[in-house]
Design an enzyme around this catalytic site. Structure first.
Site, short mmCIF file in Angstrom:
data_model
loop_
_atom_site.label_atom_id
_atom_site.label_comp_id
_atom_site.label_asym_id
_atom_site.label_seq_id
_atom_site.Cartn_x
_atom_site.Cartn_y
_atom_site.Cartn_z
N GLY A 43 0.77 -1.25 0.00
CA GLY A 43 0.00 0.00 0.00
C GLY A 43 0.80 1.29 0.00
N GLU B 161 6.85 6.15 -8.94
CA GLU B 161 5.45 5.71 -9.00
C GLU B 161 4.58 6.64 -8.19
OE1 GLU B 161 4.55 1.61 -8.08
OE2 GLU B 161 6.46 0.92 -8.88
N ASN C 101 -4.21 1.93 -13.47
CA ASN C 101 -3.27 1.02 -12.80
C ASN C 101 -1.88 1.63 -12.85
OD1 ASN C 101 -2.32 -1.45 -11.63
ND2 ASN C 101 -1.56 -2.05 -13.66
N MET D 285 -3.45 -7.38 -7.09
CA MET D 285 -2.78 -8.47 -7.79
C MET D 285 -3.71 -9.38 -8.58
SD MET D 285 0.34 -7.87 -7.30
CE MET D 285 1.23 -9.38 -7.69
N HIS E 199 2.17 0.50 -12.97
CA HIS E 199 3.00 -0.66 -13.27
C HIS E 199 4.48 -0.26 -13.20
CE1 HIS E 199 3.99 -4.54 -14.98
NE2 HIS E 199 4.85 -3.92 -15.77
N GLY F 120 -6.56 -6.36 -21.44
CA GLY F 120 -5.30 -7.10 -21.44
C GLY F 120 -4.58 -6.93 -20.10
N ASP G 227 -7.52 -1.86 -19.51
CA ASP G 227 -8.36 -2.47 -20.55
C ASP G 227 -8.37 -3.97 -20.32
OD1 ASP G 227 -6.01 -3.45 -21.54
OD2 ASP G 227 -6.08 -2.36 -23.45
N ASN H 257 1.62 3.04 -2.63
CA ASN H 257 0.96 3.97 -3.56
C ASN H 257 -0.30 4.55 -2.94
OD1 ASN H 257 2.27 4.25 -6.36
ND2 ASN H 257 2.51 2.08 -5.89
C1 GRF Z 1 4.02 -1.32 -7.22
O1 GRF Z 1 5.33 -1.53 -7.65
C2 GRF Z 1 3.09 -1.18 -8.40
O2 GRF Z 1 3.69 -0.63 -9.51
C3 GRF Z 1 2.73 -2.62 -8.68
O3 GRF Z 1 2.64 -3.22 -7.42
C4 GRF Z 1 3.45 -2.50 -6.48
C5 GRF Z 1 2.53 -2.09 -5.39
O4 GRF Z 1 3.21 -1.47 -4.34
N1 GRF Z 1 1.51 -2.70 -9.46
P1 GRF Z 1 2.38 -0.80 -3.15
O5 GRF Z 1 1.44 -1.87 -2.61
O6 GRF Z 1 1.65 0.38 -3.69
O7 GRF Z 1 3.44 -0.42 -2.14
#
Ligand code: GRF
Length: 200
Positions: free
Chosen positions: A12, A174, A107, A90, A109, A143, A141, A14
């Site tokens: 978490g 990010e 999302n 995930m 990535h 994919g 989307d 982000n």
């Molecule tokens: C991040 O690296 C994000 O890009 C990927 O999963 C990770 C999540 O990290 N999709 P967090 O749970 O936000 O710390």
């Protein structure tokens, strides 16, 4: 002010970046709900600490993925969510959620898409020997990590990088570009034209 839902499965960080920028007044948005598919996700503790409501929805408790996503959708609808942010969620989003939130679901990535979609991304980047990696915010989307790209940041790969060190440096970026992308959306400045996202 737009109404957000953040979907998580783990750490978490982000989510934390989004909550912090809202609290600093840098983002005109409110997180209506955090939804986790994992009961033990640390993201849930982060949400609680910031007074944000959360719900756990586990796939194993449902007959199939459609029913699971219907349960999530019910929560999002009840909270009148404008934008769904996947932040370390995930699972691949299925048609039930996608249909309701196409163009309103983002999302993050940890690679410069379309390079290295999927899992174990930093390992793939290091094994491939790229000199630059980074991160991408994109609309979702049908994919895996293929949707229209909203924002990217490049991060150099250093001579003796490990997966952990590279991940950490990418993660810093990010946190910045995810907030920027949400801000652009909240200002109504993102237009999807085919594969391209035009920023007004
Ligand atoms: C991040 O690296 C994000 O890009 C990927 O999963 C990770 C999540 O990290 N999709 P967090 O749970 O936000 O710390």
């Amino acid at each position: 002010m737009i109404r957000l839902a953040v979907l998580v499965s783990g750490r978490g960080s982000n989510l934390q970046a989004i909550m912090d920028s809202i609290e600093r007044g840098e983002l005109s948005a409110k997180i209506e709900v955090v939804v986790s598919d994992k009961p033990g996700a640390f993201a849930l503790e982060r949400a609680k600490k910031h007074g944000i409501g959360s719900q756990v929805v586990e796939l194993s408790k449902f007959k199939d993925k459609v029913e699971y996503e219907k349960a999530i959708l019910k929560i999002l609808k009840a909270k009148k969510v404008d934008l769904v942010c996947l932040a370390g969620y995930m699972k691949i989003v299925g048609p039930t959620l996608l249909k309701a939130y196409r163009g309103r679901m983002m999302n993050i990535h940890p690679a410069l898409l379309p390079a290295f979609p999927g899992l174990h991304v930093q390992k793939k980047a290091l094994d491939h020997g790229v000199k630059v990696s980074g991160c991408t915010v994109h609309f979702v989307d049908d994919g895996t990590d293929t949707g229209p790209i909203i924002a990217q940041a490049a991060v150099p790969v250093l001579e003796h990088d490990t997966e952990e060190a590279l991940s950490e440096r990418i993660l810093e970026q990010e946190h910045k570009i995810y907030v920027q992308a949400i801000r652009l959306f909240s200002e109504g400045r993102l237009n999807i034209e085919g594969r391209r996202v035009r920023i007004r």
